[in-house]
Design a protein around this motif. Structure first.
Motif, PDB file in Angstrom:
ATOM      1  N   ILE A  21       0.869  -1.178   0.000  1.00 18.71           N
ATOM      2  CA  ILE A  21       0.000   0.000   0.000  1.00 18.71           C
ATOM      3  C   ILE A  21       0.905   1.227   0.000  1.00 18.71           C
ATOM      4  CG2 ILE A  21      -1.821   1.264   1.205  1.00 18.71           C
ATOM      5  CD1 ILE A  21      -2.453  -1.454   2.645  1.00 18.71           C
ATOM      6  N   LEU A  22       0.829   2.024  -1.045  1.00 21.12           N
ATOM      7  CA  LEU A  22       1.668   3.217  -1.160  1.00 21.12           C
ATOM      8  C   LEU A  22       0.934   4.418  -0.579  1.00 21.12           C
ATOM      9  CD1 LEU A  22       3.004   2.768  -4.812  1.00 21.12           C
ATOM     10  CD2 LEU A  22       3.816   1.725  -2.686  1.00 21.12           C
ATOM     11  N   VAL A  23       1.616   5.160   0.282  1.00 19.33           N
ATOM     12  CA  VAL A  23       1.019   6.342   0.896  1.00 19.33           C
ATOM     13  C   VAL A  23       1.914   7.542   0.649  1.00 19.33           C
ATOM     14  CG1 VAL A  23      -0.211   5.044   2.662  1.00 19.33           C
ATOM     15  CG2 VAL A  23       2.089   5.878   3.145  1.00 19.33           C
ATOM     16  N   GLY A  24       1.291   8.706   0.622  1.00 20.01           N
ATOM     17  CA  GLY A  24       2.031   9.942   0.408  1.00 20.01           C
ATOM     18  C   GLY A  24       1.073  11.031   0.008  1.00 20.01           C
ATOM     19  N   VAL A  25       1.563  12.254  -0.028  1.00 21.42           N
ATOM     20  CA  VAL A  25       0.713  13.358  -0.451  1.00 21.42           C
ATOM     21  C   VAL A  25       0.449  13.242  -1.950  1.00 21.42           C
ATOM     22  CG1 VAL A  25       1.624  14.815   1.398  1.00 21.42           C
ATOM     23  CG2 VAL A  25       2.642  14.951  -0.887  1.00 21.42           C
ATOM     24  N   SER A  26      -0.424  14.070  -2.434  1.00 19.81           N
ATOM     25  CA  SER A  26      -0.807  14.029  -3.844  1.00 19.81           C
ATOM     26  C   SER A  26       0.374  14.337  -4.771  1.00 19.81           C
ATOM     27  CB  SER A  26      -1.924  15.059  -4.082  1.00 19.81           C
ATOM     28  OG  SER A  26      -2.242  15.173  -5.444  1.00 19.81           O
ATOM     29  N   ARG A  27       0.539  13.510  -5.808  1.00 19.70           N
ATOM     30  CA  ARG A  27       1.519  13.715  -6.887  1.00 19.70           C
ATOM     31  C   ARG A  27       2.954  13.361  -6.517  1.00 19.70           C
ATOM     32  NH1 ARG A  27      -1.476  13.458 -11.311  1.00 19.70           N
ATOM     33  NH2 ARG A  27      -3.516  14.197 -10.635  1.00 19.70           N
ATOM     34  N   VAL A  28       3.147  12.383  -5.653  1.00 18.69           N
ATOM     35  CA  VAL A  28       4.520  11.952  -5.383  1.00 18.69           C
ATOM     36  C   VAL A  28       4.887  10.698  -6.174  1.00 18.69           C
ATOM     37  CG1 VAL A  28       4.712  12.981  -3.096  1.00 18.69           C
ATOM     38  CG2 VAL A  28       3.789  10.669  -3.327  1.00 18.69           C
ATOM     39  N   GLY A  29       3.985  10.212  -7.038  1.00 23.57           N
ATOM     40  CA  GLY A  29       4.310   9.073  -7.890  1.00 23.57           C
ATOM     41  C   GLY A  29       3.658   7.769  -7.485  1.00 23.57           C
ATOM     42  N   LYS A  30       2.609   7.828  -6.674  1.00 27.93           N
ATOM     43  CA  LYS A  30       1.986   6.594  -6.176  1.00 27.93           C
ATOM     44  C   LYS A  30       1.309   5.798  -7.285  1.00 27.93           C
ATOM     45  CE  LYS A  30      -0.635   8.721  -3.218  1.00 27.93           C
ATOM     46  NZ  LYS A  30      -0.245  10.092  -3.628  1.00 27.93           N
ATOM     47  N   THR A  31       0.498   6.451  -8.112  1.00 31.42           N
ATOM     48  CA  THR A  31      -0.257   5.727  -9.141  1.00 31.42           C
ATOM     49  C   THR A  31       0.648   5.077 -10.193  1.00 31.42           C
ATOM     50  OG1 THR A  31      -2.261   7.045  -8.841  1.00 31.42           O
ATOM     51  CG2 THR A  31      -1.989   5.947 -10.965  1.00 31.42           C
ATOM     52  N   PRO A  32       1.577   5.804 -10.820  1.00 30.08           N
ATOM     53  CA  PRO A  32       2.433   5.129 -11.810  1.00 30.08           C
ATOM     54  C   PRO A  32       3.265   4.008 -11.198  1.00 30.08           C
ATOM     55  CG  PRO A  32       3.185   7.376 -11.407  1.00 30.08           C
ATOM     56  CD  PRO A  32       1.843   7.254 -10.791  1.00 30.08           C
ATOM     57  N   SER A  33       3.696   4.176  -9.962  1.00 33.80           N
ATOM     58  CA  SER A  33       4.480   3.120  -9.312  1.00 33.80           C
ATOM     59  C   SER A  33       3.630   1.888  -9.070  1.00 33.80           C
ATOM     60  CB  SER A  33       5.050   3.631  -7.983  1.00 33.80           C
ATOM     61  OG  SER A  33       5.905   4.730  -8.195  1.00 33.80           O
ATOM     62  N   ARG A  82       4.167   1.508   2.385  1.00 30.60           N
ATOM     63  CA  ARG A  82       5.414   2.076   1.889  1.00 30.60           C
ATOM     64  C   ARG A  82       5.147   3.547   1.585  1.00 30.60           C
ATOM     65  NH1 ARG A  82       6.278  -2.190   3.548  1.00 30.60           N
ATOM     66  NH2 ARG A  82       7.427  -3.946   2.615  1.00 30.60           N
ATOM     67  N   ALA A  83       5.952   4.423   2.163  1.00 28.30           N
ATOM     68  CA  ALA A  83       5.737   5.861   2.007  1.00 28.30           C
ATOM     69  C   ALA A  83       6.605   6.426   0.891  1.00 28.30           C
ATOM     70  CB  ALA A  83       6.036   6.570   3.317  1.00 28.30           C
ATOM     71  N   LEU A  84       6.017   7.320   0.094  1.00 30.29           N
ATOM     72  CA  LEU A  84       6.754   8.013  -0.961  1.00 30.29           C
ATOM     73  C   LEU A  84       6.809   9.496  -0.643  1.00 30.29           C
ATOM     74  CD1 LEU A  84       5.334   6.442  -4.257  1.00 30.29           C
ATOM     75  CD2 LEU A  84       7.233   5.644  -2.841  1.00 30.29           C
ATOM     76  N   THR A  85       7.945  10.100  -0.939  1.00 32.86           N
ATOM     77  CA  THR A  85       8.099  11.532  -0.786  1.00 32.86           C
ATOM     78  C   THR A  85       8.996  12.040  -1.903  1.00 32.86           C
ATOM     79  OG1 THR A  85       8.594  13.308   0.796  1.00 32.86           O
ATOM     80  CG2 THR A  85      10.132  11.435   0.710  1.00 32.86           C
ATOM     81  N   LEU A  86       9.139  13.348  -2.009  1.00 34.50           N
ATOM     82  CA  LEU A  86      10.100  13.955  -2.940  1.00 34.50           C
ATOM     83  C   LEU A  86      10.366  15.371  -2.498  1.00 34.50           C
ATOM     84  CD1 LEU A  86       7.698  15.531  -4.411  1.00 34.50           C
ATOM     85  CD2 LEU A  86       8.055  14.011  -6.326  1.00 34.50           C
ATOM     86  N   SER A  87      11.200  16.081  -3.217  1.00 32.62           N
ATOM     87  CA  SER A  87      11.530  17.446  -2.821  1.00 32.62           C
ATOM     88  C   SER A  87      10.338  18.368  -3.069  1.00 32.62           C
ATOM     89  CB  SER A  87      12.738  17.961  -3.605  1.00 32.62           C
ATOM     90  OG  SER A  87      12.392  18.195  -4.959  1.00 32.62           O
ATOM     91  N   ALA A  88      10.244  19.410  -2.256  1.00 33.09           N
ATOM     92  CA  ALA A  88       9.141  20.361  -2.418  1.00 33.09           C
ATOM     93  C   ALA A  88       9.199  21.044  -3.777  1.00 33.09           C
ATOM     94  CB  ALA A  88       9.200  21.395  -1.301  1.00 33.09           C
ATOM     95  N   GLU A  89      10.408  21.305  -4.268  1.00 38.99           N
ATOM     96  CA  GLU A  89      10.547  21.969  -5.570  1.00 38.99           C
ATOM     97  C   GLU A  89      10.010  21.082  -6.692  1.00 38.99           C
ATOM     98  OE1 GLU A  89      13.126  23.630  -2.592  1.00 38.99           O
ATOM     99  OE2 GLU A  89      12.953  21.565  -3.342  1.00 38.99           O
ATOM    100  N   ARG A  90      10.347  19.812  -6.641  1.00 38.41           N
ATOM    101  CA  ARG A  90       9.875  18.881  -7.665  1.00 38.41           C
ATOM    102  C   ARG A  90       8.367  18.698  -7.582  1.00 38.41           C
ATOM    103  NH1 ARG A  90       9.528  17.195 -12.540  1.00 38.41           N
ATOM    104  NH2 ARG A  90       9.253  14.945 -12.807  1.00 38.41           N
ATOM    105  N   LEU A  91       7.850  18.562  -6.367  1.00 41.32           N
ATOM    106  CA  LEU A  91       6.397  18.405  -6.201  1.00 41.32           C
ATOM    107  C   LEU A  91       5.657  19.635  -6.708  1.00 41.32           C
ATOM    108  CD1 LEU A  91       4.008  16.786  -5.133  1.00 41.32           C
ATOM    109  CD2 LEU A  91       4.397  17.827  -2.887  1.00 41.32           C
TER     110      LEU A  91
END
Length: 258
Positions: free
Chosen positions: A143-155, A194-203
């Motif tokens: 189960i992938l968790v994270g804020v919107s648009r960190v890549g959960k759906t394509p992954s 499993r948590a996904l994150t990324l940089s604020a600039e990229r998001l």
């Protein structure tokens, strides 16, 4: 050689040889190239056509996973540098195993689940995308968790299609982030999160492309959401993957082997 055409020739889909070529060429950052994949080269006529196309290119490198020696010979007639994966690797494997390889086109021995399992996994990912049908989370492998648009759906979809894994994804909304713990529907499945994150600039750049000049896409909003989400991940000791500089292939591989 500063500019060249790179041909990836396969008697099947070409996915494997293309991945090999990209991995090798990434080691030559000053090389500028155009990548051309020629899949399903599984007959003499197709091999001859591929050789003619390669011969017409002024500068060419050729990566091949053709398993039929006769087709490889036709491809070699193009006169360009040919790097055949099987010719380079198979002899060493033969020597190690003490067995002779039997050419068999279009097979990746034991690499992926069968078609039905993968299609079932894709349907599962679609049905549990973006927090849908949370009552079925117990059926998920991950189960992938994270804020919107960190890549959960394509992954999730890549893991389903490539590996046959049943992957759900759950977006953490601002309402979720206002609470001191993860949503209750997730807490009963912590080992599979499993948590996904990324940089604020990229998001911010990703969100900006979808919703230009919105608060949702603002760097401040992105930064606040990510900081709060990462605090939740730490509180629940979740594995966290930073996807800022990762392709979906690398994300999937790391999710499978955290």
């Amino acid at each position: 050689m500063n500019n060249c055409s790179v041909f990836c020739v396969s008697d099947h889909t070409g996915v494997t040889v293309e991945a090999v070529a990209k991995s090798v060429l990434a080691q030559f950052p000053r090389l500028e190239f155009s990548l051309i994949t020629l899949p399903f080269v599984d007959s003499a006529g197709k091999a001859q056509a591929a050789a003619a196309r390669i011969a017409a290119a002024p500068r060419a490198l050729v990566f091949s996973t053709l398993t039929d020696p006769a087709l490889r010979a036709l491809l070699r007639s193009a006169g360009s540098g040919l790097f055949d994966v099987f010719e380079l690797v198979a002899p060493a494997v033969e020597a190690s195993l003490g067995q002779t390889a039997t050419p068999s086109g279009g097979h990746t021995h034991g690499m992926a689940p069968d078609y039905e399992a993968r299609m079932d996994a894709v349907n599962f990912a679609l049905n549990l995308d973006d927090g849908l049908n949370p009552e079925r989370l117990g059926q998920a492998d991950l189960i992938l968790v994270g804020v919107s648009r960190v890549g959960k759906t394509p992954s999730a979809l890549y893991l389903a299609l490539q590996y046959g894994l049943r992957v759900a994804n759950y977006p953490l909304t601002p309402d979720d982030l206002a609470h001191p713990a993860l949503p209750g529907v997730l807490l009963t499945h912590l080992p599979r999160l499993r948590a996904l994150t990324l940089s604020a600039e990229r998001l911010s750049a990703i969100r900006q492309a979808r919703y230009p000049d919105s608060r949702y896409a603002s760097p401040q909003q992105c930064r606040e959401e990510l900081v709060t989400a990462e605090a939740l991940f730490k509180r629940h000791a979740l594995p966290v993957l930073d996807t800022t500089r990762m392709s979906v292939e690398e994300i999937a591989a790391r999710l499978r082997h955290p």
